[in-house]
Design an enzyme around this catalytic site. Structure first.
Site, PDB file in Angstrom:
ATOM      1  N   LYS A 154      50.275  -0.370  -6.544  1.00  0.00           N
ATOM      2  CA  LYS A 154      49.262   0.582  -6.315  1.00  0.00           C
ATOM      3  C   LYS A 154      47.989  -0.109  -6.127  1.00  0.00           C
ATOM      4  CE  LYS A 154      48.484   4.826  -4.911  1.00  0.00           C
ATOM      5  NZ  LYS A 154      48.975   5.320  -3.556  1.00  0.00           N
ATOM      6  N   LYS A 210      57.587 -13.243 -14.018  1.00  0.00           N
ATOM      7  CA  LYS A 210      58.958 -13.261 -14.562  1.00  0.00           C
ATOM      8  C   LYS A 210      59.783 -13.482 -13.653  1.00  0.00           C
ATOM      9  CE  LYS A 210      60.200  -8.607 -13.480  1.00  0.00           C
ATOM     10  NZ  LYS A 210      61.262  -7.756 -13.287  1.00  0.00           N
ATOM     11  N   LYS A 253      64.191 -11.366  -8.284  1.00  0.00           N
ATOM     12  CA  LYS A 253      64.966 -11.323  -7.048  1.00  0.00           C
ATOM     13  C   LYS A 253      64.165 -11.054  -5.924  1.00  0.00           C
ATOM     14  CE  LYS A 253      67.040  -7.226  -8.511  1.00  0.00           C
ATOM     15  NZ  LYS A 253      67.220  -6.881  -9.992  1.00  0.00           N
TER      16      LYS A 253
END
Ligand code: TYM
Length: 327
Positions: free
Chosen positions: A112, A193, A196
């Site tokens: 957001k 981090k 994927k």
């Protein structure tokens, strides 16, 4: 026996972060806990997916669960949508959660704040579905990586709130976060981090990467100019991440890993880390190929569905009755 539950949302191929932060722990815990592990396929559609691609990711994820050592005779392994009660309970829990709580969920808040528009309502409310996944089974513990802690805490809050309002209904679960490897970082940008959904996949080692590709990714991981292999996440985040990967795969402490490599040059250190990763991938991939060409996935999911559904239907029944909406 205490119960554990966890899941993975395969919106891409599973990666080393999923393995170290979650999967390898599931395999360990299945020995001493009643373990429920599922594929969170409903969670994958909270963001738009290509049906063909997502189908492959789901199959690969189940095959990798099994290749990593999850055993259908020890753990209950199932597909979330095979147990229809999840979505049902998810709705009820969403009616016992506040907008303000969901506004604070990091994944939603981050997107957001970046100004993203067009996020689905499902993406906004998915932490309540995750709470249902957990509370459905009266799990004592939820083994997850660091990034999922906030969601498990929401599940705890909802459980406590509903227990207070209606009387004891849910067990209040605890997140279980490994000491080493709860947050594996991107190899190219160790401030983020490993994920994927990264734009460039150079910083992420997928469990189905070829050994050659994986080795290359480790060898080109970002380091620093300190030239000492030591754990210092602030000044040497890249080296600290590689030490964490090594320690997690070897099942040793970070201190022990530091000792092993204290006189190493970065290049030689990386070679050793790469070797560990490659050995893991080679083993996983050979089992994966065997599994994907057999009927073990089907058998595993059939058995898992049967067992999970029994618990889920009793729990949903209890909730509907307690809320006074069952006739
Ligand atoms: P997901 O699919 O993003 O991640 C699956 C598991 O992998 C861990 N993980 C990591 N651990 C260490 N380093 C990383 N870089 C890293 N990336 C991911 C996650 O913490 C997680 O444990 N919403 C969940 C799936 C879910 C779930 C649940 C989990 C749905 N229902 C109920 C537990 C219980 C998710 O998106 O995880």
């Amino acid at each position: 026996m205490q119960r554990m539950l966890s899941g993975i949302k395969p919106t891409g191929e599973l990666h080393l972060g999923n393995y170290i932060g979650a999967l390898r722990n599931f395999v360990k815990y299945q020995e001493d806990y009643e373990m429920y592990v599922f594929i969170a396929n409903l969670h994958t559609v909270t963001i738009p997916q290509d049906p063909k691609e997502i189908h492959k990711y789901l199959i690969d994820a189940i095959a990798l669960y099994i290749a990593c050592g999850l055993d259908k005779d020890k753990a209950t392994i199932f597909l979330q949508s095979d147990v229809l009660e999840h979505a049902n309970l998810g709705f009820i829990l969403s009616c016992h959660s506040y907008e303000g709580e969901l506004d604070r969920m990091t994944q939603y808040k981050d997107r957001k704040q970046k100004g993203e528009t067009g996020l689905s309502v499902g993406f906004y409310t998915y932490p309540t579905l995750m709470a249902a996944d957990i509370l459905m089974y009266d799990a004592d513990f939820v083994p997850v990586g660091d990034d999922q802690k906030q969601h498990v805490e929401l599940a705890r809050d909802i459980a406590e709130r509903m227990n207070n309002r209606y009387g004891q209904m849910f067990k209040v679960p605890k997140p279980l976060i490994a000491e080493v490897g709860a947050r594996i970082m991107d190899l190219q940008d160790p401030a983020r981090k490993m994920s994927k959904s990264d734009q460039s996949d150079k910083g992420c080692i997928f469990l189905l990467d070829s050994p050659k590709t994986a080795r290359k990714k480790i060898m080109s991981a970002q380091t620093d100019s300190v030239n000492i292999v030591q754990f210092d996440t602030e000044n040497q985040p890249g080296i600290s991440n590689l030490l964490t990967i090594y320690a997690a795969l070897k099942e040793i402490t970070i201190k022990e890993a530091e000792l092993i490599f204290k006189d190493y040059r970065y290049g030689d250190f990386k070679k050793e880390v790469a070797q560990e990763v490659v050995e893991l991938l080679e083993k996983l991939q050979s089992d994966y190929t065997e599994i994907i060409n057999s009927d073990i996935i089907e058998k595993t999911l059939t058995k898992g569905k049967e067992k999970a559904q029994k618990i889920a239907s009793a729990k949903l029944d209890q909730v509907l009755t307690t809320l006074g909406i069952k006739i």
